[in-house]
Design a protein around this motif. Sequence first.
Motif, short mmCIF file in Angstrom:
data_model
loop_
_atom_site.label_atom_id
_atom_site.label_comp_id
_atom_site.label_asym_id
_atom_site.label_seq_id
_atom_site.Cartn_x
_atom_site.Cartn_y
_atom_site.Cartn_z
N LEU A 126 0.83 -1.21 0.00
CA LEU A 126 0.00 0.00 0.00
C LEU A 126 0.86 1.26 0.00
O LEU A 126 0.63 2.20 -0.76
CB LEU A 126 -0.92 -0.01 1.22
N LEU A 127 1.89 1.27 0.83
CA LEU A 127 2.75 2.43 0.95
C LEU A 127 3.64 2.60 -0.28
O LEU A 127 4.07 3.72 -0.59
CB LEU A 127 3.61 2.33 2.21
N ALA A 128 3.94 1.51 -0.98
CA ALA A 128 4.82 1.57 -2.15
C ALA A 128 4.05 1.81 -3.44
O ALA A 128 4.61 1.68 -4.53
CB ALA A 128 5.61 0.27 -2.26
N GLY A 129 2.79 2.16 -3.33
CA GLY A 129 2.02 2.53 -4.51
C GLY A 129 1.25 1.42 -5.18
O GLY A 129 0.62 1.64 -6.22
N ARG A 130 1.27 0.23 -4.61
CA ARG A 130 0.51 -0.87 -5.21
C ARG A 130 -0.96 -0.73 -4.84
O ARG A 130 -1.31 -0.31 -3.74
CB ARG A 130 1.04 -2.23 -4.76
N GLN A 377 10.51 2.62 -4.21
CA GLN A 377 11.52 2.17 -3.25
C GLN A 377 11.26 2.84 -1.91
O GLN A 377 11.22 4.06 -1.81
CB GLN A 377 12.92 2.51 -3.75
N LEU A 378 11.11 2.04 -0.86
CA LEU A 378 10.80 2.56 0.47
C LEU A 378 12.02 2.70 1.36
O LEU A 378 12.07 3.56 2.23
CB LEU A 378 9.76 1.66 1.16
N LEU A 379 13.01 1.83 1.17
CA LEU A 379 14.17 1.80 2.05
C LEU A 379 15.46 1.84 1.23
O LEU A 379 15.55 1.22 0.18
CB LEU A 379 14.16 0.54 2.92
#
Length: 835
Positions: A126-130, A377-379
Amino acid sequence: FRPTKEPISVMTKEAMSSSKSSSSTLEEGRWKLNRLTEVYERRYMLRTQAIELFFADTHELFINFCGGTKVRDKFVEKLRQCKTPLITLPRTLNPKQVFKRRFPLLTQRWQERKISNFEYIMQLNLLAGRTFNDVSQYPVFPWIITDYKSEELDLTDPKSFRDLTKPVGALNSERLLQLLERYHDLDGLPEEERFLYGSHYSSPGVVLHFLLRQEPFTTMAIELQSGRFDCPDRLFYDVAGCWHSCLSFTSDVKELIPEFFTCPEIFLNTNDFPLGETQTKIPVSNVKLPPWADDSPHEFVRINRLALESEYVSNNLHHWIDLVFGFKQRGVESVKANNVFHFVSYEGSVDLDKITDEINRNATESQIQNFGQTPSQLLTSSHPPRHLAAKCWKPIISETLSAKRLMCYTPLKQFGGSRNKITHGPAISIQLLLDHIVVVYADLSVGSYKWAPTRHGKTPFYLRMDKIRPIASREMSSSRFALGVHTGSPVKAATVYNSPSIGSWSFAMKKGRGSLSDPPKDATATYLDATLLSCGYCDHSLKAHSLDGLRLKCSKRGGHLGAINCMQMDEEGTLLITGGEDATCRVWAIECPEIGEALIDSFVKTAEDQSANEILMCCLVLWGHGSPVSTVAFDIDLDVVVSGSADGLICIHTVRRGEFIRSLHVKEFFPPSNILAPNGDSVIGVRKLAIHKDGVFVAHLETGILQMYSINGVKLGCVDAGEKLNAMEMIPGGYSLVTGGESGHVIIRSLRNLEIRYVLDLSDYGPIHSLAFTPPSNSIQQFMFVGTADGSITISSPEYTGNNDVPDEFEDEDPGAAQYTQHQVVKKESKTWWR
């Protein structure tokens, strides 16, 4: 991605140009801002020009702004100026910044095993845009199991699992050598344009490949193949064959989708689509499953989910996160990890607006749309691993916990029990707070105990009687039997303590500012702010009392035409469901008028005079029953409420919209010769319901039968409980059902087939009346609380080896507080009758 509507006009107070305002082709859409709960930045065609809005009634809205990022940002700025009571928009919606803000708490909860691997991966997606609203950016999950040939699957054997430190394309060393050779042959290309894999692990083709058998994906798959189904040999018809393809072919490196862990229906051709037959004359219909699944999609999903939550995956999942969402997704680390995909799949790699050649532009758009997009990319550093299981919270019963490790204690110093001269009757309800246990007795007395888990002393907990007092409203509007007590009418004790009008189903607790799973900074806040909710009164009302003092705060009927028979509250204490004699269920917002205003429908708003600051606010009416509703169960995460009635009908609705989904009748589970109750009556009522977060629910009938269904209406199992049950609960965080009834035994059953796993004999204290469990919390172990007919409370926990030391905060406690009676748990086998 498939637009579901024509372009819409966004209504603003700003003047529009004549060319735009004169257009008659634009459609207007309306969404209530008081229902808005979450806002996320999204990409469309790798452009950061989209947004996804989430609403309290579970509607989602994906909007692509054709005018680009500036138009999207302008819309968000306008949104910030609007009144949105359920959300405060952050200064930035950039995925990396949003994750950075949420990372400490979210990841800590995962590390401490307070949320599952499945939940954590979904949050990262969810946070990565999926999103589920765009098949080109669908949520991605890992392959977990490698053994699709054995009759039985050993989830304790590391060989059963895929290597999560490598991407799918690197799992086969021979294939990897071929791919590396091709990668080095691309030396003529710029470094950033070289790639190892020409295909992607997540693309529209992958999603439609797996979801082919369910609409609307069937239609989308046909459109993708120019109006027909793909060649049968290329369809998804064998799980083992699909895994073999992912290991063997250089063009196949796909990962999985969430439905592999949640939705058995994707493996069934329930619509009888003509999928043809392979070149080897194998007909393609249902998906062929591995032998260990027993040809059952539900069993396959159950085991696949169990594997996802296994110890091996828990200890290695952070490596896969590094590959898909973390520092190994791009750059030098991705090259070292053999995790390099086509450069067009990465965010920011191409700017379509700068491509002037129409042919190149169309080719690039087609590449982006059809061949996969890498998540944001989150990390940029390694993801921390999960903590060891021995140091984390775990359910009282799991698939691997042995019976000898379960201990039970009945403290001797209690408000109830045969040792006390003053009798309050059975402990009909147990409610848990951070530092208190609240017990409601059959005479409507409410007793509170101070308690805390501890690693000191003879027991793994500290328990001390605090105070007991009657519910303040008994003189105002009493329950049917209590009315007789207070008016001097002769009422026998048996009538009082066995009244059908009240039970564990008649009480719930609003836990205030904190809870066991999310404790507040001030530990006393939960007790001082908590609200006790109760029903079963002769004025047919739902009442709210302050726990501290039991002062009546509010009393409402909510439109019920008759008595309220049952109720259940969600884990967060926000929504409550009641079932009544009038054959309806009602959805209430408890001490949360913002949620109430967001969910209330026009019928209830017109029929009921609702104040904006209501403590009890009726929002929705659920229709479908033709006789009194006898029991309800619901799960807020699934957005599903299941209700049962006296005539044996089970109805399933959505919670936040109140939409009817389907109905089942308990008679449909039996052969025609077995539909009569023991007294010869053909009507078999539903006595209790319990629902699990995995979408399985169990119904207990008046005949003593237990039936298990999926929320999609599939019959999964049936056994005879041998007694009438007064309490039935799912273990939070586990996969077991716990029941207690007239025999005085607490029985723990597996949700695989309702087989009995463990039995706790408390028959010396009389029938079981109530059950409660501590949710995932700061305590390493889970506790089970059992209320019995003599008013006793028994506490169960995993095996404990303590000492006689007393922690400093309990030094003033007298020696008698540690006294208890210990009980043995035995393992018992039982046969399951299958339809």
